[in-house]
Design an enzyme around this catalytic site. Structure first.
Site, short mmCIF file in Angstrom:
data_model
loop_
_atom_site.label_atom_id
_atom_site.label_comp_id
_atom_site.label_asym_id
_atom_site.label_seq_id
_atom_site.Cartn_x
_atom_site.Cartn_y
_atom_site.Cartn_z
N ARG A 50 0.24 3.33 -5.31
CA ARG A 50 1.02 4.11 -4.34
C ARG A 50 2.20 4.74 -5.07
NH1 ARG A 50 5.48 3.86 -1.00
NH2 ARG A 50 5.21 4.82 1.07
N SER A 122 -3.25 1.70 8.04
CA SER A 122 -2.04 1.03 8.53
C SER A 122 -2.01 1.06 10.06
CB SER A 122 -0.79 1.72 8.00
OG SER A 122 -0.72 1.67 6.60
N LYS A 151 9.78 0.95 1.37
CA LYS A 151 9.21 2.19 1.92
C LYS A 151 10.32 2.95 2.63
CE LYS A 151 5.39 3.99 4.69
NZ LYS A 151 4.30 3.66 5.63
#
Length: 226
Positions: A50, A122, A151
């Site tokens: 990511r 998610s 995040k």
């Protein structure tokens, strides 16, 4: 059946979600390749690349790092998942893709990646979880369960009740808890209904990445003995 396809089987996927490392270069204090090498040695069961947020690599640098991390996973037998970027996943022959609610629709992702690769989605609540399953998700990343600063656009923490609520409502697909998880609370996440935990800084910011991974594995394993 290909290794990727066998990994999609619920029982196998449940095992593979036990200690799930999510990481990009900007999440690491040390060299990302060394971090992943040590995390694999410590026993991670799945890895997601990511590369997002402040300081993230782009272009050729991003692809080069992804390729190197993909190879580390390949030789170690650890599934390599790409966050959001389907083109990158296909170029690397990744084992799967994970998308959020704001990313490409799961039905379109499934169409593009085919039937062999893992698809993770998610979910924050029951409605999102049920929609993801209908659209072909193999597993759900549920959270953030605890507050997290990793995040940058994270929602507020949901707490563990969302996990037990999903299971009580009949959601049976494998679930990995996300958001603010570390060795001290990983067991609670599993006892609440998750099959495993996904982490970033609990490993990438640990004084010793291998020891940090081992602590997570021990916590998850202990919670699964019921």
């Amino acid at each position: 059946m290909s290794p990727q396809a066998s990994w999609r089987q619920p029982e196998e996927l449940s095992r593979l979600l036990q200690v799930y490392l999510i990481m990009g270069s900007n999440n690491c204090i040390r060299d990302p390749e060394q971090v992943l090498t040590d995390a694999i040695a410590g026993g991670i069961t799945m890895f997601q690349y990511r590369e997002k947020g402040t300081g993230a690599l782009t272009g050729d640098e991003r692809f080069t790092l992804a390729s190197r991390l993909r190879e580390l996973c390949r030789v170690s037998g650890v599934p390599f998942i790409v966050n959001d970027d389907i083109d990158l996943a296909l170029a690397l022959d990744a084992d799967g893709v994970h998308v959020g609610q704001e990313d490409e629709l799961a039905t379109e992702v499934r169409r593009r990646i085919g039937d062999d690769r893992i698809l993770g989605v998610s979910a924050y609540n029951l409605a999102e979880a049920e929609a993801a399953v209908r659209c072909g998700a193999d597993y759900l990343g549920v959270g953030p369960l605890y507050s997290t600063q990793t995040k940058e656009d994270a929602k507020s923490a949901s707490g563990l009740a969302v996990l037990s609520g999903l299971r009580e409502s009949g959601v049976t697909v494998p679930i990995v808890g996300i958001g603010g998880i570390h060795a001290g609370n990983a067991g609670d996440v599993v006892r609440a209904g998750a099959d495993g935990v996904s982490v970033i800084t609990a490993i990438t910011h640990a004084d010793n990445e291998r020891a940090g991974t081992e602590a997570l594995r021990d916590a998850v394993s202990a919670a699964q003995v019921r």
